[in-house]
Scaffold this motif. Structure first.
Motif, PDB file in Angstrom:
ATOM      1  N   MET A   1       6.888 -50.938   2.198  1.00 18.50           N
ATOM      2  CA  MET A   1       7.317 -49.615   2.104  1.00 18.50           C
ATOM      3  C   MET A   1       8.796 -49.614   2.338  1.00 18.50           C
ATOM      4  O   MET A   1       9.117 -49.435   3.507  1.00 18.50           O
ATOM      5  CB  MET A   1       6.310 -48.828   2.620  1.00 18.50           C
ATOM      6  N   PRO A   2       9.602 -49.319   1.414  1.00 15.43           N
ATOM      7  CA  PRO A   2      11.094 -49.141   1.703  1.00 15.43           C
ATOM      8  C   PRO A   2      11.356 -47.847   2.342  1.00 15.43           C
ATOM      9  O   PRO A   2      10.744 -46.697   2.211  1.00 15.43           O
ATOM     10  CB  PRO A   2      11.838 -49.158   0.459  1.00 15.43           C
ATOM     11  N   ARG A   3      12.351 -48.062   3.517  1.00 18.02           N
ATOM     12  CA  ARG A   3      12.585 -46.694   4.149  1.00 18.02           C
ATOM     13  C   ARG A   3      14.068 -46.448   3.879  1.00 18.02           C
ATOM     14  O   ARG A   3      15.087 -47.369   3.771  1.00 18.02           O
ATOM     15  CB  ARG A   3      12.650 -47.003   5.737  1.00 18.02           C
ATOM     16  N   VAL A   4      14.340 -44.917   3.328  1.00 20.00           N
ATOM     17  CA  VAL A   4      15.566 -44.581   2.974  1.00 20.00           C
ATOM     18  C   VAL A   4      15.941 -43.487   4.061  1.00 20.00           C
ATOM     19  O   VAL A   4      15.030 -42.737   4.648  1.00 20.00           O
ATOM     20  CB  VAL A   4      15.678 -44.166   1.482  1.00 20.00           C
ATOM     21  N   PHE A   5      17.309 -43.242   4.049  1.00 16.56           N
ATOM     22  CA  PHE A   5      17.639 -42.104   4.787  1.00 16.56           C
ATOM     23  C   PHE A   5      18.549 -40.996   3.939  1.00 16.56           C
ATOM     24  O   PHE A   5      19.327 -41.238   3.313  1.00 16.56           O
ATOM     25  CB  PHE A   5      18.792 -42.823   5.912  1.00 16.56           C
ATOM     26  N   VAL A   6      17.739 -39.936   4.138  1.00 14.02           N
ATOM     27  CA  VAL A   6      18.219 -38.593   3.174  1.00 14.02           C
ATOM     28  C   VAL A   6      18.956 -37.693   4.140  1.00 14.02           C
ATOM     29  O   VAL A   6      18.065 -37.020   4.909  1.00 14.02           O
ATOM     30  CB  VAL A   6      17.100 -38.175   2.511  1.00 14.02           C
ATOM     31  N   ASP A   7      20.159 -37.643   4.044  1.00 12.86           N
ATOM     32  CA  ASP A   7      20.987 -36.493   5.317  1.00 12.86           C
ATOM     33  C   ASP A   7      20.321 -37.035   6.492  1.00 12.86           C
ATOM     34  O   ASP A   7      20.152 -35.756   7.227  1.00 12.86           O
ATOM     35  CB  ASP A   7      20.813 -35.096   4.682  1.00 12.86           C
ATOM     36  N   GLY A   8      20.111 -38.134   6.856  1.00 12.43           N
ATOM     37  CA  GLY A   8      19.866 -38.287   8.128  1.00 12.43           C
ATOM     38  C   GLY A   8      18.476 -38.562   8.387  1.00 12.43           C
ATOM     39  O   GLY A   8      18.072 -38.890   9.569  1.00 12.43           O
ATOM     40  N   LEU A   9      17.477 -38.039   7.654  1.00 13.70           N
ATOM     41  CA  LEU A   9      16.136 -37.816   7.560  1.00 13.70           C
ATOM     42  C   LEU A   9      15.565 -39.251   7.276  1.00 13.70           C
ATOM     43  O   LEU A   9      15.953 -39.552   6.105  1.00 13.70           O
ATOM     44  CB  LEU A   9      15.533 -36.578   6.907  1.00 13.70           C
ATOM     45  N   GLY A  16       8.619 -49.945  -4.970  1.00 12.26           N
ATOM     46  CA  GLY A  16       8.942 -49.999  -6.333  1.00 12.26           C
ATOM     47  C   GLY A  16       9.273 -48.481  -6.703  1.00 12.26           C
ATOM     48  O   GLY A  16       9.248 -48.245  -8.150  1.00 12.26           O
ATOM     49  N   ALA A  17       9.182 -47.446  -6.055  1.00 13.32           N
ATOM     50  CA  ALA A  17       9.600 -46.242  -6.578  1.00 13.32           C
ATOM     51  C   ALA A  17      10.967 -45.813  -6.544  1.00 13.32           C
ATOM     52  O   ALA A  17      11.743 -46.589  -6.087  1.00 13.32           O
ATOM     53  CB  ALA A  17       9.080 -45.168  -5.504  1.00 13.32           C
ATOM     54  N   ARG A  18      11.365 -44.731  -7.363  1.00  9.19           N
ATOM     55  CA  ARG A  18      12.778 -44.541  -7.441  1.00  9.19           C
ATOM     56  C   ARG A  18      13.164 -43.468  -6.272  1.00  9.19           C
ATOM     57  O   ARG A  18      12.189 -42.991  -5.745  1.00  9.19           O
ATOM     58  CB  ARG A  18      12.988 -43.717  -8.881  1.00  9.19           C
ATOM     59  N   LEU A  19      14.355 -43.265  -6.094  1.00 10.59           N
ATOM     60  CA  LEU A  19      14.745 -42.249  -5.142  1.00 10.59           C
ATOM     61  C   LEU A  19      14.339 -41.082  -5.394  1.00 10.59           C
ATOM     62  O   LEU A  19      13.958 -40.271  -4.295  1.00 10.59           O
ATOM     63  CB  LEU A  19      16.272 -42.136  -5.061  1.00 10.59           C
ATOM     64  N   SER A  20      14.056 -40.446  -6.620  1.00 13.48           N
ATOM     65  CA  SER A  20      13.284 -39.269  -6.506  1.00 13.48           C
ATOM     66  C   SER A  20      11.933 -39.001  -5.916  1.00 13.48           C
ATOM     67  O   SER A  20      11.726 -37.856  -5.363  1.00 13.48           O
ATOM     68  CB  SER A  20      13.149 -38.875  -8.036  1.00 13.48           C
ATOM     69  N   PRO A  65      16.454 -47.248  -8.030  1.00 11.46           N
ATOM     70  CA  PRO A  65      15.294 -47.741  -7.111  1.00 11.46           C
ATOM     71  C   PRO A  65      15.628 -47.137  -5.669  1.00 11.46           C
ATOM     72  O   PRO A  65      16.739 -47.443  -5.231  1.00 11.46           O
ATOM     73  CB  PRO A  65      15.676 -49.268  -7.488  1.00 11.46           C
ATOM     74  N   ALA A  66      14.540 -46.986  -5.105  1.00 10.40           N
ATOM     75  CA  ALA A  66      14.583 -46.837  -3.721  1.00 10.40           C
ATOM     76  C   ALA A  66      14.334 -48.052  -3.077  1.00 10.40           C
ATOM     77  O   ALA A  66      13.293 -48.636  -2.706  1.00 10.40           O
ATOM     78  CB  ALA A  66      13.596 -45.940  -3.199  1.00 10.40           C
ATOM     79  N   THR A  67      15.810 -48.717  -2.433  1.00  9.68           N
ATOM     80  CA  THR A  67      15.639 -49.936  -1.452  1.00  9.68           C
ATOM     81  C   THR A  67      15.754 -49.729  -0.163  1.00  9.68           C
ATOM     82  O   THR A  67      16.539 -48.721   0.226  1.00  9.68           O
ATOM     83  CB  THR A  67      16.687 -50.780  -2.366  1.00  9.68           C
ATOM     84  N   GLU A  68      15.392 -50.654   0.513  1.00  7.18           N
ATOM     85  CA  GLU A  68      15.359 -50.511   1.943  1.00  7.18           C
ATOM     86  C   GLU A  68      16.823 -50.143   2.540  1.00  7.18           C
ATOM     87  O   GLU A  68      17.757 -50.802   2.188  1.00  7.18           O
ATOM     88  CB  GLU A  68      14.907 -51.870   2.740  1.00  7.18           C
TER      89      GLU A  68
END
Ligand code: FES
Length: 75
Positions: A1-9, A16-20, A65-68
């Motif tokens: 499960m990729p972990r992304v950071f959105v405005d620090g969160l 396989g999901a998109r950033l949306s 794509p939402a990548t790590e």
């Protein structure tokens, strides 16, 4: 499960999901042109309601794509 950071969160996104997908999860959300919170609308690159900045470039979250480790800025 990729972990992304959105405005620090930190947001864990399904594989396989998109950033949306990240932007649809509380406490983060998209912003419209006025800066008001807004969710992705069309999900297919037509409405531009999901614009975010990744690496200094504006992209559409529904097509990216939402990548790590991606660092995403809203607005
Ligand atoms: S949700 Fe419409 S362009 Fe991304």
């Amino acid at each position: 499960m990729p972990r992304v950071f959105v405005d620090g969160l930190t947001v864990d996104v399904p594989e396989g999901a998109r950033l949306s997908a990240a932007l649809g999860l509380p406490p983060v959300a998209c912003r419209d042109l006025s800066g008001a919170p807004r969710g992705p609308l069309c999900g297919m690159g037509q409405c531009f309601e999901c614009r975010v900045t990744v690496g200094g470039r504006e992209v559409l979250a529904c097509l990216t794509p939402a990548t790590e480790g991606l660092e995403v800025r809203r607005g």
